[in-house]
Design a protein around this motif. Structure first.
Motif, PDB file in Angstrom:
ATOM      1  N   ILE A  82       4.777  -8.155   9.614  1.00 13.10           N
ATOM      2  CA  ILE A  82       4.010  -7.163   8.851  1.00 13.10           C
ATOM      3  C   ILE A  82       2.823  -7.898   8.239  1.00 13.10           C
ATOM      4  CG2 ILE A  82       4.032  -5.541   6.918  1.00 13.10           C
ATOM      5  CD1 ILE A  82       7.082  -5.303   7.351  1.00 13.10           C
ATOM      6  N   ILE A  83       1.652  -7.642   8.795  1.00 11.97           N
ATOM      7  CA  ILE A  83       0.430  -8.299   8.331  1.00 11.97           C
ATOM      8  C   ILE A  83      -0.673  -7.249   8.252  1.00 11.97           C
ATOM      9  CG2 ILE A  83      -1.329 -10.026   8.871  1.00 11.97           C
ATOM     10  CD1 ILE A  83       0.825 -11.602  10.314  1.00 11.97           C
ATOM     11  N   VAL A  84      -1.410  -7.246   7.149  1.00 17.02           N
ATOM     12  CA  VAL A  84      -2.516  -6.316   6.954  1.00 17.02           C
ATOM     13  C   VAL A  84      -3.813  -7.128   6.978  1.00 17.02           C
ATOM     14  CG1 VAL A  84      -3.565  -4.633   5.388  1.00 17.02           C
ATOM     15  CG2 VAL A  84      -1.078  -4.786   5.572  1.00 17.02           C
ATOM     16  N   TYR A  85      -4.735  -6.662   7.814  1.00 13.09           N
ATOM     17  CA  TYR A  85      -6.031  -7.331   7.941  1.00 13.09           C
ATOM     18  C   TYR A  85      -7.086  -6.565   7.160  1.00 13.09           C
ATOM     19  CZ  TYR A  85      -3.933 -10.143  11.571  1.00 13.09           C
ATOM     20  OH  TYR A  85      -3.119 -11.013  12.245  1.00 13.09           O
ATOM     21  N   GLY A  86      -8.027  -7.306   6.603  1.00 16.54           N
ATOM     22  CA  GLY A  86      -9.140  -6.701   5.885  1.00 16.54           C
ATOM     23  C   GLY A  86     -10.264  -6.322   6.828  1.00 16.54           C
ATOM     24  N   LYS A  87     -11.368  -5.871   6.268  1.00 16.39           N
ATOM     25  CA  LYS A  87     -12.499  -5.399   7.060  1.00 16.39           C
ATOM     26  C   LYS A  87     -13.133  -6.512   7.896  1.00 16.39           C
ATOM     27  CE  LYS A  87     -13.756  -1.667   3.970  1.00 16.39           C
ATOM     28  NZ  LYS A  87     -14.767  -1.126   3.061  1.00 16.39           N
ATOM     29  N   LYS A  88     -13.102  -7.723   7.421  1.00 15.22           N
ATOM     30  CA  LYS A  88     -13.739  -8.827   8.144  1.00 15.22           C
ATOM     31  C   LYS A  88     -12.778  -9.544   9.086  1.00 15.22           C
ATOM     32  CE  LYS A  88     -17.219  -9.597   4.653  1.00 15.22           C
ATOM     33  NZ  LYS A  88     -17.869 -10.565   3.773  1.00 15.22           N
ATOM     34  N   GLY A  89     -11.604  -8.977   9.291  1.00 13.83           N
ATOM     35  CA  GLY A  89     -10.649  -9.560  10.224  1.00 13.83           C
ATOM     36  C   GLY A  89      -9.762 -10.643   9.632  1.00 13.83           C
ATOM     37  N   ARG A  90      -9.875 -10.864   8.346  1.00 15.04           N
ATOM     38  CA  ARG A  90      -9.024 -11.849   7.681  1.00 15.04           C
ATOM     39  C   ARG A  90      -7.782 -11.167   7.140  1.00 15.04           C
ATOM     40  NH1 ARG A  90     -13.744 -13.912   4.090  1.00 15.04           N
ATOM     41  NH2 ARG A  90     -15.147 -14.669   5.694  1.00 15.04           N
ATOM     42  N   ILE A  91      -6.729 -11.935   6.970  1.00 13.21           N
ATOM     43  CA  ILE A  91      -5.491 -11.375   6.429  1.00 13.21           C
ATOM     44  C   ILE A  91      -5.680 -11.048   4.950  1.00 13.21           C
ATOM     45  CG2 ILE A  91      -3.071 -11.827   5.923  1.00 13.21           C
ATOM     46  CD1 ILE A  91      -2.996 -13.641   8.370  1.00 13.21           C
ATOM     47  N   ASN A  92      -5.321  -9.839   4.580  1.00  7.49           N
ATOM     48  CA  ASN A  92      -5.347  -9.416   3.186  1.00  7.49           C
ATOM     49  C   ASN A  92      -3.928  -9.615   2.650  1.00  7.49           C
ATOM     50  OD1 ASN A  92      -5.196  -7.922   0.778  1.00  7.49           O
ATOM     51  ND2 ASN A  92      -6.825  -6.549   1.449  1.00  7.49           N
ATOM     52  N   TRP A  93      -3.717 -10.723   1.947  1.00  8.80           N
ATOM     53  CA  TRP A  93      -2.363 -11.091   1.516  1.00  8.80           C
ATOM     54  C   TRP A  93      -1.789 -10.133   0.479  1.00  8.80           C
ATOM     55  CZ3 TRP A  93       0.386 -13.690   4.624  1.00  8.80           C
ATOM     56  CH2 TRP A  93      -0.175 -14.664   5.438  1.00  8.80           C
ATOM     57  N   ASN A  94      -2.625  -9.587  -0.392  1.00 12.47           N
ATOM     58  CA  ASN A  94      -2.112  -8.638  -1.392  1.00 12.47           C
ATOM     59  C   ASN A  94      -1.568  -7.381  -0.722  1.00 12.47           C
ATOM     60  OD1 ASN A  94      -2.688 -10.234  -3.641  1.00 12.47           O
ATOM     61  ND2 ASN A  94      -4.791  -9.497  -3.725  1.00 12.47           N
ATOM     62  N   ASN A  95      -2.329  -6.819   0.215  1.00 10.93           N
ATOM     63  CA  ASN A  95      -1.870  -5.616   0.906  1.00 10.93           C
ATOM     64  C   ASN A  95      -0.714  -5.914   1.851  1.00 10.93           C
ATOM     65  OD1 ASN A  95      -3.698  -4.071  -0.457  1.00 10.93           O
ATOM     66  ND2 ASN A  95      -5.178  -3.967   1.193  1.00 10.93           N
ATOM     67  N   THR A  96      -0.693  -7.128   2.407  1.00  7.30           N
ATOM     68  CA  THR A  96       0.430  -7.532   3.247  1.00  7.30           C
ATOM     69  C   THR A  96       1.713  -7.544   2.424  1.00  7.30           C
ATOM     70  OG1 THR A  96      -0.948  -8.821   4.754  1.00  7.30           O
ATOM     71  CG2 THR A  96       1.374  -9.431   4.631  1.00  7.30           C
ATOM     72  N   ALA A  97       1.644  -8.111   1.232  1.00  6.18           N
ATOM     73  CA  ALA A  97       2.822  -8.154   0.355  1.00  6.18           C
ATOM     74  C   ALA A  97       3.267  -6.740  -0.033  1.00  6.18           C
ATOM     75  CB  ALA A  97       2.517  -8.976  -0.892  1.00  6.18           C
ATOM     76  N   LYS A  98       2.314  -5.853  -0.297  1.00  6.46           N
ATOM     77  CA  LYS A  98       2.657  -4.475  -0.646  1.00  6.46           C
ATOM     78  C   LYS A  98       3.359  -3.772   0.511  1.00  6.46           C
ATOM     79  CE  LYS A  98      -1.148  -3.844  -3.882  1.00  6.46           C
ATOM     80  NZ  LYS A  98      -2.460  -3.214  -4.089  1.00  6.46           N
ATOM     81  N   GLU A  99       2.849  -3.959   1.718  1.00  7.63           N
ATOM     82  CA  GLU A  99       3.460  -3.320   2.888  1.00  7.63           C
ATOM     83  C   GLU A  99       4.851  -3.886   3.168  1.00  7.63           C
ATOM     84  OE1 GLU A  99       2.524  -0.640   4.747  1.00  7.63           O
ATOM     85  OE2 GLU A  99       1.031  -0.437   3.166  1.00  7.63           O
ATOM     86  N   ARG A 100       5.019  -5.181   2.994  1.00  4.94           N
ATOM     87  CA  ARG A 100       6.334  -5.794   3.198  1.00  4.94           C
ATOM     88  C   ARG A 100       7.334  -5.255   2.177  1.00  4.94           C
ATOM     89  NH1 ARG A 100       4.604 -12.114   4.495  1.00  4.94           N
ATOM     90  NH2 ARG A 100       3.857 -11.691   6.606  1.00  4.94           N
ATOM     91  N   LEU A 101       6.907  -5.121   0.935  1.00  5.20           N
ATOM     92  CA  LEU A 101       7.787  -4.577  -0.097  1.00  5.20           C
ATOM     93  C   LEU A 101       8.119  -3.117   0.189  1.00  5.20           C
ATOM     94  CD1 LEU A 101       9.257  -5.077  -2.775  1.00  5.20           C
ATOM     95  CD2 LEU A 101       7.184  -4.325  -3.942  1.00  5.20           C
TER      96      LEU A 101
END
Length: 127
Positions: A82-101
């Protein structure tokens, strides 16, 4: 739209337009086929198994228990996939953590305190 005449005298659309039309028909067929096949959601596996296995991994790191070994590899991989990417193609760790939770909390019997502990430890890591 410009029309051209064929040798038989029939009017037809230019070839460029018919390619687009065929592409639309093909896309529509693919979408209908996907809908008809009953495609499963991206995470169709058991979220409760994920919570149990990730808590085992957490407990082992804290020196209190043991992880599930080979039986939990798939559930752990699902969590870290479960990984969420931001607009520039980088991993958005805050949103990744939210989605994992959110995924862990989709298990109705999961203790929210334990899922938060797991997410605090692993939510912003790549595995």
């Amino acid at each position: 739209m410009k029309r051209t005449a064929t040798a038989a005298g029939r009017l037809c659309l230019p070839a460029r337009s018919s390619v687009r039309s065929r592409a639309r028909q093909c896309l529509l067929a693919v979408l209908l086929l996907g809908a008809a096949s009953g495609a499963a959601p991206a995470f169709a596996k058991d979220p409760c198994k994920m919570v149990i296995c990730m808590y085992g991994k957490y407990s082992k790191l804290m020196g209190k228990g043991d992880d599930g070994g080979e039986k939990c590899r798939e559930a752990e991989a699902e969590y870290f996939d479960i990984i969420v990417y931001g607009k520039k193609g980088r991993i958005n760790w805050n949103n990744t953590a939210k989605e994992r939770l959110k995924r862990q909390n989709s298990c109705p019997s999961a203790d929210r305190g334990k899922t938060k502990q797991i997410n605090d430890k692993f939510g912003k890591s790549s595995g």
